[in-house]
Structure formats: structure tokens, C-alpha cells
Write a protein that holds these residues in place. Structure first.
Motif, mmCIF file in Angstrom:
data_model
loop_
_atom_site.group_PDB
_atom_site.id
_atom_site.type_symbol
_atom_site.label_atom_id
_atom_site.label_comp_id
_atom_site.label_asym_id
_atom_site.label_seq_id
_atom_site.Cartn_x
_atom_site.Cartn_y
_atom_site.Cartn_z
ATOM 1 N N LEU B 205 -38.722 -10.584 2.161
ATOM 2 C CA LEU B 205 -38.096 -11.131 3.379
ATOM 3 C C LEU B 205 -37.850 -12.614 3.470
ATOM 4 O O LEU B 205 -37.446 -13.379 4.021
ATOM 5 C CB LEU B 205 -38.746 -10.711 4.686
ATOM 6 N N VAL B 206 -38.503 -13.299 2.310
ATOM 7 C CA VAL B 206 -38.478 -14.902 2.170
ATOM 8 C C VAL B 206 -37.526 -15.416 1.246
ATOM 9 O O VAL B 206 -37.453 -14.610 0.376
ATOM 10 C CB VAL B 206 -40.019 -15.300 1.992
ATOM 11 N N THR B 207 -36.860 -16.274 1.653
ATOM 12 C CA THR B 207 -35.828 -16.810 0.680
ATOM 13 C C THR B 207 -36.551 -17.998 -0.304
ATOM 14 O O THR B 207 -37.295 -18.688 0.298
ATOM 15 C CB THR B 207 -34.507 -17.517 1.414
ATOM 16 N N ARG B 218 -26.729 -15.736 3.052
ATOM 17 C CA ARG B 218 -28.307 -15.940 3.438
ATOM 18 C C ARG B 218 -29.058 -14.871 2.604
ATOM 19 O O ARG B 218 -28.807 -13.735 2.363
ATOM 20 C CB ARG B 218 -28.361 -15.683 5.013
ATOM 21 N N SER B 219 -30.422 -15.093 2.364
ATOM 22 C CA SER B 219 -31.206 -14.355 1.678
ATOM 23 C C SER B 219 -32.524 -14.251 2.259
ATOM 24 O O SER B 219 -33.506 -13.784 1.371
ATOM 25 C CB SER B 219 -31.145 -14.966 0.082
ATOM 26 N N GLY B 220 -32.737 -14.740 3.192
ATOM 27 C CA GLY B 220 -34.108 -14.449 3.895
ATOM 28 C C GLY B 220 -34.543 -15.718 4.682
ATOM 29 O O GLY B 220 -33.816 -16.662 5.203
ATOM 30 N N LEU B 221 -35.931 -15.716 5.106
ATOM 31 C CA LEU B 221 -36.522 -16.413 6.128
ATOM 32 C C LEU B 221 -37.269 -17.498 5.371
ATOM 33 O O LEU B 221 -37.885 -17.289 4.415
ATOM 34 C CB LEU B 221 -37.106 -15.843 7.277
ATOM 35 N N ILE B 222 -37.696 -18.468 6.045
ATOM 36 C CA ILE B 222 -38.814 -19.360 5.720
ATOM 37 C C ILE B 222 -40.010 -19.265 6.918
ATOM 38 O O ILE B 222 -39.361 -19.295 8.107
ATOM 39 C CB ILE B 222 -38.250 -20.815 5.753
ATOM 40 N N LEU B 223 -41.056 -19.401 6.591
ATOM 41 C CA LEU B 223 -42.034 -19.109 7.496
ATOM 42 C C LEU B 223 -42.558 -20.620 8.012
ATOM 43 O O LEU B 223 -42.540 -21.607 7.549
ATOM 44 C CB LEU B 223 -43.297 -18.526 6.997
#
Lengths: 361, 404
Positions: B205-207, B218-223
Motif C-alpha cells: 500500500l506504500v508508494t 497514484r501508487s500508494g500512500l506515505i506514512l
């Protein structure tokens, strides 16, 4: 409470017992030592739906299913399911998976860690499984911390009072693990209770009396009130609170002659002191107190849920209490049962169940 | 009679800095605070980028109790709580008790403390030096903070995954609205840890790119990490004590998808029901909403689902109302996200600005929304909708109105 909230279903499961007929007898006898794997989940649920779920989530799912069935709610329509909620309490959540996942990071390659272990190790995993498998689409939430099950009961009753849900599953689950024994042993003066704590899950189904009458279901007990309050004691002076006193103030009532109390305190000075305040106030020759921590042991949210279920079954029929020595000489039906916890971290809670009689209404 | 509920205090700490003013400035200037993670080794993962809080901010200058030292998440929570109580003029120097509940959301708050102890066991190291940290783990941080600040109402800790922070504010809102308490302290917090970073990486889920909510590529989230706390108060009580009112909460909805442990329901019915419940409670038409602070994680499935939920709940107006996700500013703060984004929403109302949806280059036609690009937008704003959705199908939506 403006709407009268009643309990119409109970469900529980642990390593040794799953079934109302054995519940109180189990609690009154010394707990046998049996491995966790002894639970036959396949006998109760389609385990293919929760293949990857942690032990806590599986226990909670089975107990929730039992409670809904007991309340006559085993088949929910899509429309009905939007007015059913879940409020679930746990202290440690899916502990086995958290530990296993972390071990895989420390001892293995973090890049190869299991996504399924991670997603099932979050505290709200149990509620997610219950809602997905049983199709519950209303307000759902997970509470964590000491006395979280009592908090769940209070929040569930408020959701019913407000009309946000018609029916609410309230309960909790926890399991034991060697890590807990070591961790609590390292930071508490006395961790003996943790070492012999048990795991499992228990749920109550609560709803408004009107809803129960409309559905023509059995009412186990009426919930008169729940108080949950935290004692803060690190600033200028200790702030002692008696959850029993707070509850009585909240419902505008006093103690009566034949009231009964199920109490539990953690074996630490602070927790015991808050518990003693309640026990002193409760002292009366006609009143009966069962010390649950000593009687059936400590088990975090599992024990808290079991304590609530025992309270509900106790006011429904005194026969459910007859296995306990302190209740064995009762010559009358229990009309009011207080359930009280004074736990670690200053957490306090007290609930009152009363006998529901159709004649009175 | 249900009460009117207002926000009279706010405290926030994120990678954008500490305090509402620093946060408002960063939002206005479209300044992101995503950088290389330094608190643990993230080099083995898909990304080593994150929204970490400056360690200097975490040194809060408290005389710590050596028996119970504060962990990272407690410091975040304490920092935000202290600012919120001060801005609400509830913090006292006379060590008086604050008789109100503390209701906070977190996903895995306190994980670091427990991890260090567990790591020592696994590696057969001396565990004794990590033992004091355990007082701050095992679900105790909010109890710990309540003790330090003298909050004696009740401590409630909610875990609704990424919706935890907004769920906690929603829970406090219901408490105040029903007259159970005159005011409550509520919000969310979460720390960065290798546990969650590895987990979100494992879930893919992280890009490795930038976080680009609603972008076709879009390819994911950043925490990220942080804490957001608000003081929620019954209006009459706030007026009586002459508190500053920052905004009014006019509606809240919370539902469950009953679908999957990690995936959102692609039909978006649960999320749409949460938004509808909020608008119904607020007694407003969709057209009254001036801005939507989206959950907008930047993952392919979330953003499409959220766009669908907005179409279902707001109808044709969903394509007109300005929408932005603020996650590219701070990273996804998990349990703190809903709380910090509530504060962003109140900042929008106060400053009449809509934060930019950073990093959007190619709008996704499947997310046909009025996404705010090209810098923050100045506009008169009266009502803001804030969404939060979490693992396990937890959906929360809240409506804030300018208090006039």
C-alpha cells in the motif's frame, strides 16, 4: 437512561467452555490447564471465512455468533443489519499475531514479512471479522484498555438510547501469552495473576425494552446503569474514586438490603484500594459479594466479559449462582446485581443489572 | 433536548511542525514535510520516505517520572493535549483536576515501547533496561497522559484503524450532544514504527513515488506520525466561560462496510451511508458543503471508493464541491489522521483557505471530482466535510460549520 435497555442474548467461549449450561459451573471450579488449540472452531463457524484470523478474533467471532443466536437474531436482513452495532473491548488485541509478526521482522527479512499477519494483528481485526462474517453494518468500534468491556457496555447503551442502533453486541476478548507474563512481570510488583489468567471471549446482546417486546424475545436482565471513570493520581494528590459510589450518584439510587456484587480488582495496591472503598460501602449482613479475581481468575477483557455475563445470568435465575459457595445459602432471588472492576492504570467501572419482570411492566 | 457542540481548543503536532499556526502556514503555502525516515532503518522497504516529527519537538521539557518514562507516542499525545487545553484556557498552573473525558483514537500507539522489550527477549539481550518503557506501552499512554494533566473524567481509547481519530472525536461529540459531559478532550495519535512501516509495505500500500491522491498514476500512500487533539464543548458552557469558539460540529456518521479486513467495499455503500448520516443529522443539503477534506490516501482502491461514496451521498454536487486530500503534506497519520484532518478542516473555516491536493498531475477520470490544484485556494467557507475510512470497513464522516 431514558430508554430502558435490556439484555436479550449472551455468548461466550474460551479454551474450556462454550455453552450456557456449563458456564457458571466452569467459573466456580478451578480452571484446568489445557492448550489453546483445544477449541474446535470448525464446530461453531465456517473457518474458511477466517482462515487467517488470530485466536482473539476467532474467539470473538464465535462468542458474538452465539450471543446473536441466543437473542434470536441469527439471520439479519441487509436493512436490519444497518441498525445493529458492535462495541468490542480488548486490552491486548490479537496478541499472538502481533508477537509473531514482530518476531518475523526481528529474526527474518522485513521485506518478506506476511501482509496477512500484519493486517490481522491490528486491534480492530476482531470487529472487522465479526462485521464481515455476520453482516453487521451499523456503528462498530473497538475500545482498548483496562475496563474496556464495561466501557463498551456503556457506549452500546448510549447508542441504543440515541437511536443510532436498535441492537448492539457488546463484549470483549483477550488471550494470554508468555510475553505478557514477562512484560507485566517486569513492570508490576505482583504479576502472579497474569501468569494464571485465561483467554476467551464473551458478548451480550442489548436492545431497548420496546424492541425486545416487539421481537417477543426472552429478557435476561435490565441494565440500570454503567459508570466508567478513571482515577488520576500522579499530580498534586491522589484522586480516589469509588465506581460504585459514582454509579449510584449517576442513577440517583442507594444500596438496598439484598443487593449482590461481583467484584474484581487487580492485585496491586492502588487497584485494591479503590476496590476496598466499594467493598466497605457494600458491607451488610444481607448482601453477598463474590470476589471474581480470586474465584475464577484474571483474564483481562475475557474475564470482564465473563463477569458481566455471570451478573446477567445471576439476576435472570439465582440457580445460575448456586455453584458459588457465597451464593449457596441465598434464600431468595437476586433482584439487583452490581458488577464492578477496579483495574490497572486507574481504570474503574461499575454496572448494575436488575431482574426484569413482566408483571412489573 | 440535544445540545449544540463547538470546538473550543485545538492542539496539533505533525511533520509540518507543532501548533495550529505553523500548520496553517504550511497548508497555505502548500509546503509538504515528507522526508527520509531517520528513527529506524527503512532502507530495505519500497520507500524510506515518511512524515516524521522533528525530534526536538518531542522533547517536551517535562520532569519525567523515571519509573514511567514517556515513549514517542505519549510525547506526541502530550504535546497536542497541552496545546489544546491551553488554547481552550483549561490548562491551569494550580494543578487542578480537569473533570472531563479524554477520548483518543490510535491504531498501534505505544508499539515502539513493547517492541523494544520484545526485541530484547528475542535476541536474548538484557531486558531490564527496556522494562521501564513498558509502563508506557500495553495500552497505557492515554492513561499516563491523563495522570500527568490531571484529567479525571474517563479515558477511552478507540481503535478503528485509520478512522480512529475521527471516531474518537465523533464519540466525544455524541457524549457532549447528549449532555453526558459539558466538554471532552478528544483526538488521535500514532507514532512511526518499523512494525507499521513494514506492514504497510508488505500490503503493497506504500508508494515508492510521491503520494498522489486522485491521480491516475497514484501508487500508494506515505506514512507519517503525529497527534491532533480538540476540546469539544457544549455551546452554552463555552459561552458561559467566555471560551473562544473555533467551529461548530453539526453532524457525524459512523458505519461499517461488513466487507473485508483490508479492502474497502468497491460499491462504497458504507462510506456513503456515513456521509449521509452526517448530512441528515446536520439538516443540510449537499450544496451547503463548501469543501471536502477527503480521506484520499493515494491508494488505487481507496480513492475510487471515496469518489463513488461522494457521488452516492452528494449526487451531482459531488463533481462541483472543492475536494482535496491533505495526506501528501504530512503522510498518512493512521490513528491521528482523522483528528489532524479535523483540525485542518477547522483551519480552512477560520482562514477561508482550501489546501491544495499536492502532487496531482494527471487527474483520474474515475475520480471525477473538483480536486483543488495550483496552490491553496482562498474562498469563503462555511461548511466542511471531513472523511476517514479504515481497515476492516470503518467509515466516519463529520461536518464542521463556521461559528458565527
Amino acid at each position: 437512561m431514558e430508554k430502558r435497555t435490556v439484555v436479550t442474548g449472551v455468548g461466550f467461549l474460551n479454551d474450556w467452555v462454550a455453552g450456557k449450561e456449563n458456564f457458571t459451573r466452569f467459573l466456580s471450579e478451578p480452571i484446568p490447564q489445557t492448550p489453546l488449540e483445544k477449541i474446535d472452531f470448525d464446530a461453531h463457524i465456517d473457518t474458511s471465512l477466517v482462515r487467517r484470523a488470530d485466536h482473539v478474533s476467532r474467539c470473538a467471532l464465535v462468542a458474538a455468533k452465539f450471543a446473536l443466536e441466543d437473542a434470536g437474531l441469527s439471520a439479519l436482513s441487509s436493512e436490519d443489519s444497518r441498525k445493529v452495532g458492535i462495541v468490542f473491548g480488548t486490552v491486548h488485541g490479537p496478541l499472538h499475531y502481533s508477537i509473531e509478526y514482530h518476531a518475523s521482522l526481528v529474526l527474518g527479512d522485513p521485506k518478506l514479512s506476511s501482509p496477512l499477519l500484519f493486517s490481522d494483528s491490528v486491534p480492530n481485526a476482531a470487529v472487522s471479522h465479526i462485521s464481515a462474517v455476520l453482516g453487521i453494518r451499523g456503528y462498530t468500534t473497538t475500545l482498548s484498555g483496562y475496563c474496556a468491556v464495561m466501557q463498551a457496555l456503556r457506549l452500546g447503551a448510549e447508542l441504543i438510547e440515541e437511536g443510532i442502533v436498535d441492537v448492539c453486541l457488546v463484549g470483549g476478548a483477550d488471550v494470554n501469552h508468555d510475553f505478557l507474563v514477562k512484560a507485566y512481570g517486569a513492570c508490576l510488583r505482583n504479576s502472579a495473576l497474569i501468569a494464571r489468567s485465561f483467554g476467551g471471549s464473551g458478548f451480550l446482546v442489548i436492545e431497548s425494552l420496546e424492541c425486545a417486546i416487539q421481537r417477543k424475545v426472552r429478557v435476561y436482565a435490565q441494565l440500570k446503569g454503567v459508570n466508567t471513570i478513571t482515577a488520576s493520581y500522579d499530580i498534586a494528590k491522589r484522586y480516589d474514586l469509588s465506581p460504585l459510589h459514582e454509579l449510584l450518584c449517576q442513577i440517583g439510587d442507594g444500596l438496598k438490603e439484598h443487593d449482590c456484587l461481583l467484584s474484581s480488582s487487580y492485585d496491586e495496591e492502588d487497584s485494591l484500594q479503590r476496590g476496598d472503598m466499594c467493598l466497605q460501602a457494600f458491607k451488610h449482613p444481607q448482601r453477598v459479594v463474590l470476589d471474581c479475581s480470586n474465584s475464577f481468575g484474571y483474564g483481562f477483557s475475557a474475564a470482564e466479559a465473563f463477569q458481566l455475563i455471570l451478573g446477567v445470568l445471576g439476576v435472570y435465575s439465582s440457580e445460575n449462582l448456586s455453584s458459588f459457595e457465597v451464593f449457596s445459602n441465598l434464600k431468595r432471588q437476586v433482584d439487583r446485581m452490581f458488577v464492578m472492576c477496579t483495574a490497572l492504570a486507574g481504570a474503574n467501572a461499575c454496572a448494575l443489572f436488575s431482574r426484569y419482570s413482566v408483571d412489573k411492566d | 433536548m440535544k445540545k449544540r457542540v463547538v470546538i473550543t481548543g485545538m492542539g496539533i503536532v505533525t511533520s509540518l511542525g507543532a501548533g495550529v499556526d505553523a500548520t496553517a502556514l504550511a497548508l497555505k503555502e502548500s509546503r509538504s514535510a515528507i522526508d527520509t525516515i531517520t528513527s529506524f532503518d527503512a532502507s530495505k522497504h519500497r520507500t524510506s520516505q515518511g512524515g516524521e516529527v522533528d525530534p526536538k519537538i518531542l522533547e517536551c521539557g517535562l520532569d519525567e517520572n523515571p519509573r514511567f518514562p514517556l515513549g514517542r507516542s505519549s510525547k506526541l499525545l502530550l504535546r497536542a493535549c497541552t496545546e489544546a487545553l491551553e488554547s481552550a484556557k483549561l490548562a491551569t498552573s494550580e494543578k487542578q483536576y480537569i473533570k472531563a473525558p479524554l477520548i483518543v483514537g490510535t491504531t498501534l500507539g505505544g508499539m515502539l515501547a513493547g517492541q523494544r522489550y520484545h526485541r530484547a527477549i528475542l535476541l536474548q539481550e538484557d531486558t531490564r533496561k527496556y522494562a521501564p518503557l513498558l509502563g508506557d506501552a500495553l495500552c497505557r499512554q492515554p492513561f499516563h497522559i491523563a495522570s500527568i494533566l490531571g484529567i479525571v473524567g474517563e479515558v477511552i481509547v478507540l481503535n478503528n484503524a485509520c478512522a480512529s481519530g475521527l471516531s474518537a472525536i465523533g464519540c466525544a461529540y455524541e457524549h457532549v450532544r447528549l449532555g453526558k459531559t459539558a466538554f471532552a478532550i478528544a483526538g488521535g495519535y500514532d507514532e512511526m514504527s518499523d512494525f507499521t512501516h513494514a506492514g504497510f509495505n508488505a500490503l503493497q500500500l506504500v508508494t515508492s513515488d510521491k503520494c498522489r491522491p486522485f491521480d491516475k498514476n497514484r501508487s500508494g500512500l506515505i506514512l507519517g506520525e503525529g497527534a491532533g487533539i480538540v476540546v469539544i464543548e457544549e455551546l452554552e458552557h463555552a459561552i458561559k466561560r467566555r471560551a473562544v469558539v473555533y467551529a461548530e460540529i453539526i453532524g457525524y456518521g459512523q458505519t461499517s462496510d461488513a466487507y473485508h479486513i483490508t479492502k474497502p467495499d468497491p460499491k462504497a455503500q458504507g462510506a456513503a451511508r456515513a456521509i449521509c448520516a452526517a448530512t441528515e443529522e446536520a439538516l443540510i443539503m449537499p450544496e451547503a458543503i463548501d469543501y471536502v477534506n477527503a480521506h484520499g490516501t493515494g491508494t488505487p482502491s481507496n480513492d475510487i471508493m471515496e469518489a463513488k461514496a461522494l457521488y452516492l451521498a452528494l449526487g451531482a454536487y459531488a463533481r462541483k464541491v472543492p475536494v482535496s486530500s491533505t495526506k501528501p503534506f504530512t503522510g498518512h497519520l493512521l490513528g491521528a489522521a482523522g483528528a489532524t484532518e479535523s483540525i485542518f478542516s477547522v483551519i480552512s473555516l477560520q482562514k477561508n483557505i482550501i489546501p491544495e491536493n499536492l502532487n496531482l498531475e494527471t487527474p483520474d477520470p474515475e475520480c471525477d471530482l473538483n480536486i483543488v490544484t495550483g496552490g491553496s485556494k482562498k474562498q469563503d467557507i462555511k461548511v466542511v466535510l471531513s472523511n476517514s475510512f479504515g481497515f476492516g470497513g470503518s467509515n466516519s464522516a463529520m461536518l464542521f460549520r463556521k461559528f458565527e
